[in-house]
Design an enzyme around this catalytic site. Structure first.
Site, short mmCIF file in Angstrom:
data_model
loop_
_atom_site.label_atom_id
_atom_site.label_comp_id
_atom_site.label_asym_id
_atom_site.label_seq_id
_atom_site.Cartn_x
_atom_site.Cartn_y
_atom_site.Cartn_z
N TYR A 151 3.95 6.58 9.93
CA TYR A 151 3.11 5.44 9.57
C TYR A 151 3.94 4.31 8.94
CZ TYR A 151 -1.19 3.04 8.17
OH TYR A 151 -2.21 2.12 8.03
N TYR A 180 -9.33 5.77 7.46
CA TYR A 180 -9.55 6.04 8.89
C TYR A 180 -10.50 7.22 8.95
CZ TYR A 180 -5.17 3.41 9.79
OH TYR A 180 -4.18 2.46 9.86
N HIS A 185 0.85 -1.20 0.00
CA HIS A 185 0.00 0.00 0.00
C HIS A 185 0.88 1.24 0.00
CE1 HIS A 185 -4.32 -1.28 1.21
NE2 HIS A 185 -3.80 -2.07 0.28
N PRO A 202 -4.55 0.66 18.45
CA PRO A 202 -4.25 0.16 17.10
C PRO A 202 -4.32 1.22 15.99
CG PRO A 202 -6.39 -0.62 17.86
CD PRO A 202 -5.77 0.07 19.01
N LYS A 253 0.79 -0.02 14.86
CA LYS A 253 2.17 -0.10 15.30
C LYS A 253 2.53 -1.31 16.18
CE LYS A 253 3.97 3.46 13.45
NZ LYS A 253 3.87 2.83 12.15
#
Ligand code: RFL
Ligand code: PHB
Length: 389
Positions: A384, A200, A72, A292, A296
């Protein structure tokens, strides 16, 4: 039984450590409370950083991950109807890999017998002894019979509720904790994802996440108040809520299906310091928990194991004691940066019942800033994909 490194827990941390030590020709044994089938039935992480994928590569166990994992290059933050794209490839030159923790664990468990990594399944009542000496040992019972594993080092990879952290001498430890007033209700279903990337979403009804495991398997989460139970959420009601919280363009593409798994996980930030005392070491969730939201937890377990495996190899092969002594400080430096990022993203994307209108306006302003500033998006992307080791 005698070994060099006795590991408690056969989650990703224990398995990666055991394999890396065996690859270097060291002896390691894993003592696990559950059966292999139980460990493989747990649905957890889905997003792997390079620190994790490189361990599988280095172990020469990456074939299935590379064939089935999905790279991704970006993900999305949604604020109501607005979608903010975080182009992690353009901003960092890197990517993450979608490959379930269940699959990674399976690859490591399947390879254990041929790599000489012994895993003792269904070991009850594991207890740690003489951890401050040079000859620590573990006792456990299996089938009603008591056993003992003597080792030079013990590593607690037994997760948040395991026995190892509790075996740290009371005078050495300090813990830091933040509990959030909600959990994530997750659903896994054999339906195609609603988008090619993760979304998200911050919505007035609460947070939601659209994630996936493959082109035919989706994973969705919604924020729910503490105390709710998965049984309170019939699957139809859960799909309705997922669709209500995602941006309309994504919601329209949600395919509904029966739940393969449905469960609620509470959200917590937690760090135990130090991660070593005498001959006892902690790694992964045994030492720290992140909510979450930043994806990580598993990746932090992998970075702990990278530092710790290198330290043990230097100790046993070169009689070099420095890296072992530095492990806790080195690991905690990366842990705290991930704690900060996971906390920040959690605070940004969830709705808090006690939020004043001021708090909510600040949250909206921050999302607006991220949408308008490449610098802000780069900071999110850099964290990220994972900070350097
Ligand atoms: P684990 O996986 O909990 O493994 C610990 C093992 O120890 C065993 N055990 C014992 N064995 C012997 N004696 C005892 N007394 C024992 N007590 C426990 C347990 O049976 C178990 O097999 O810890 P480890 O290895 O440190 O791995 C940590 C990760 O599992 C965890 O951080 C991640 O799953 C967190 N996480 C995510 N991490 C990511 O990097 N990316 C993600 O996308 C992501 N998504 C998630 C997540 C965790 C979630 N939940 C359910 C908390 C999504 C969710 C919903
Ligand atoms: C998941 O797919 O389970 C997942 C993905 C991203 C997260 C957390 C969980 O941040």
């Amino acid at each position: 039984m005698k070994t060099q490194v006795a590991i408690i827990g056969s989650g990703p941390a224990g398995l990666m450590l055991g394999h890396l030590l065996r690859q270097a020709g060291l002896d390691a044994v894993i003592v696990e409370r559950q059966s292999a089938a139980h460990v493989l039935s747990r649905i957890r992480a889905g997003v792997l950083e390079t620190v994790t994928t490189e361990i599988l590569e280095d172990l020469d166990l990456a074939e299935r991950m590379n064939a089935e994992g999905i790279p991704h290059h970006g993900f999305n933050l949604a604020d109501g109807e607005r979608l903010i794209h975080i182009d992690i490839k353009a901003l960092t030159g890197k990517h993450v890999l979608i490959y379930g923790q269940t699959e990674l664990t399976k690859d490591l468990i399947d390879a254990a017998p041929k790599r000489g990594l012994e895993i003792i399944w269904e070991a009850d009542a594991a207890a740690l002894h003489d951890t401050q000496s040079d000859a620590p040992f573990i006792t456990y019972t299996k089938g009603g019979v008591s056993h003992q594993v003597d080792a030079r080092f013990i590593v607690g990879c037994d997760g948040f509720h395991g026995a190892s952290r509790k075996a740290m001498p009371p005078c050495v430890g300090r813990q830091y904790e933040k509990i959030y007033p909600f959990g994530w209700l997750g659903i896994l279903a054999d339906v195609p994802p609603c988008d090619q990337e993760l979304i998200y979403a911050n919505h007035e009804r609460g947070f939601s996440l659209a994630s996936m495991r493959s082109a035919t398997r989706s994973r969705y989460y919604i924020q729910v108040p503490l105390g709710e139970k998965a049984e309170d959420w019939p699957t139809g009601k859960l799909w309705d809520e997922v669709c209500a919280r995602l941006p309309p363009a994504a919601a329209k593409k949600v395919t509904r299906g029966p739940a393969l798994e449905k469960s609620i996980a509470p959200l917590r930030s937690f760090v135990f310091e130090p991660m070593q005392s005498g001959s006892l070491f902690l790694a992964g969730d045994a030492a720290h928990i992140v909510p979450p939201t930043g994806a990580k937890g598993l990746n932090l377990a992998a970075s702990d194991i990278r530092y710790l495996s290198r330290a043990f190899i230097a100790w046993f092969k070169k009689n070099d004691q420095d890296a072992v002594a530095r492990y806790s400080e080195q690991a905690l430096s990366r842990v705290w940066k991930s704690e900060r990022f996971s906390w920040q993203l959690t605070m940004l994307m969830h709705r808090f019942s006690e939020d004043s209108s001021f708090d909510r306006r600040v949250q909206a302003a921050e999302l607006d800033y991220i949408a308008s500033s490449e610098t802000a998006r780069r900071a999110i992307a850099e964290n990220y994909v994972g900070l350097p080791l």
